[in-house]
Design a protein around this motif. Structure first.
Motif, PDB file in Angstrom:
ATOM      1  N   THR A 132       0.835  -1.190   0.000  1.00  0.00           N
ATOM      2  CA  THR A 132       0.000   0.000   0.000  1.00  0.00           C
ATOM      3  C   THR A 132       0.878   1.253   0.000  1.00  0.00           C
ATOM      4  O   THR A 132       2.068   1.208   0.344  1.00  0.00           O
ATOM      5  N   GLN A 133       0.269   2.366  -0.356  1.00  0.00           N
ATOM      6  CA  GLN A 133       0.980   3.642  -0.350  1.00  0.00           C
ATOM      7  C   GLN A 133       1.347   4.057   1.074  1.00  0.00           C
ATOM      8  O   GLN A 133       2.402   4.670   1.301  1.00  0.00           O
ATOM      9  N   ALA A 136       4.622   2.427   2.082  1.00  0.00           N
ATOM     10  CA  ALA A 136       5.765   3.047   1.412  1.00  0.00           C
ATOM     11  C   ALA A 136       6.089   4.401   2.040  1.00  0.00           C
ATOM     12  O   ALA A 136       7.265   4.765   2.204  1.00  0.00           O
ATOM     13  N   GLN A 137       5.065   5.164   2.413  1.00  0.00           N
ATOM     14  CA  GLN A 137       5.285   6.464   3.042  1.00  0.00           C
ATOM     15  C   GLN A 137       5.960   6.298   4.411  1.00  0.00           C
ATOM     16  O   GLN A 137       6.869   7.069   4.766  1.00  0.00           O
ATOM     17  N   LEU A 152       7.998   8.517  -3.852  1.00  0.00           N
ATOM     18  CA  LEU A 152       7.205   7.296  -3.959  1.00  0.00           C
ATOM     19  C   LEU A 152       6.872   7.028  -5.423  1.00  0.00           C
ATOM     20  O   LEU A 152       6.664   7.953  -6.199  1.00  0.00           O
ATOM     21  N   GLU A 154       4.547   4.228  -7.867  1.00  0.00           N
ATOM     22  CA  GLU A 154       3.587   3.119  -7.947  1.00  0.00           C
ATOM     23  C   GLU A 154       3.835   2.306  -9.211  1.00  0.00           C
ATOM     24  O   GLU A 154       4.019   2.871 -10.299  1.00  0.00           O
ATOM     25  N   TRP A 241       4.124  -0.491  -4.433  1.00  0.00           N
ATOM     26  CA  TRP A 241       4.711   0.830  -4.221  1.00  0.00           C
ATOM     27  C   TRP A 241       6.190   0.673  -3.894  1.00  0.00           C
ATOM     28  O   TRP A 241       6.601  -0.262  -3.204  1.00  0.00           O
TER      29      TRP A 241
END
Length: 274
Positions: A132-133, A136-137, A152, A154, A241
């Motif tokens: 998921t984003q 990654a964040q 980031l 995708e 991601w």
């Protein structure tokens, strides 16, 4: 009468002048100014006859003059004082040291070339994948100052060729038909019992070209209490991601991978981060 007297006087004057010129004269005597007290006088030696000058004569002639100059007191004539001042005077050690220090300070400072350090080697890498984003964040935040220009990225997933909803094969065909009867009684249609192959005695409940339609069918069957599942035809790759970043300071891609808790580390062209 007066004229004769004048002629006689002129004749007497002419004779007197002639006798004065004819009389012998003495050589003029040079008048030497009196010497000052305490000042040695110089004597002029007679010059020797040509051919009789010996090599030692110049030295002998200079000796009285040098002695007279060295012996001259403080109130001596200007020439003697000038000869005395011409001699070098030794400075005291303190004055010599001060003069050398002042001379060293006057010299221009030597300009040393600035030390050049080799630039740090910058490496770039992609860390991931994350499902998921948000994951990654969080990984990018964990890198902190060791990551330079992080971002980031995708990666779109790859869909399967088709999606099927089914109930796992039963122990027998009779059991599979009983399950199909309950499905019809629950208000569901579009089903059939698989009779052969690896999925024999399974109940197929629909085939879809996209995942969204298949998931809606699966959700409704699960809500009715049937143990349905989703199967894909072909290879499906879920979207992911990644964190693209360059190293900063003494960091390395391996250390960044460890801090970001990434499963993979891929090389990345640093020009893509500009």
């Amino acid at each position: 009468m007066l004229t004769r007297l004048l002629i006689v006087l002129l004749a007497i004057l002419n004779v007197g002048v002639a006798l004065w010129w004819m009389a012998p004269r003495a050589e003029p005597v040079a008048v030497v100014p009196p010497a000052e007290p305490g000042v040695a006088s110089l004597e002029v030696l007679p010059s020797p006859a040509p051919g009789n000058v010996s090599p030692a004569a110049p030295a002998a002639a200079e000796t009285p003059v040098a002695a007279a100059v060295d012996a001259a007191p403080l109130n001596a004539a200007p020439a003697a004082v000038a000869a005395t001042e011409a001699k070098p005077t030794a400075l005291p050690p303190a004055a010599t040291a001060a003069l050398e220090t002042k001379t060293d300070q006057a010299k221009p400072a030597e300009i040393k070339p600035a030390e050049t350090r080799p630039p740090a080697v910058v490496q770039c890498a992609s860390l991931g994948p994350y499902a998921t984003q948000a994951q990654a964040q969080a990984a990018m935040t964990a890198l902190g100052a060791d990551a330079a220009r992080p971002r980031l990225r995708e990666v779109p997933g790859k869909a399967a060729s088709s999606y099927r909803v089914l109930i796992a094969p039963a122990a027998s065909r009779e059991e599979a038909q009983a399950t199909a009867k309950r499905i019809v009684e629950a208000g569901f249609s579009d089903y059939f019992v698989v009779s052969q192959g690896e999925e024999a005695n399974a109940v197929a409940l629909g085939q879809y070209r996209n995942r969204e339609g298949a998931e809606r069918r699966l959700a409704s069957l699960t809500a009715a209490g049937f143990p349905a599942k989703l199967a894909t035809s072909g290879t499906e790759i879920a979207p992911s991601w990644w964190v693209d970043t360059a190293t900063a300071g003494a960091a390395t891609p391996a250390s960044l991978k460890q801090r970001a808790a990434a499963a993979q580390q891929q090389s990345l062209d640093c020009a893509r981060l500009r």
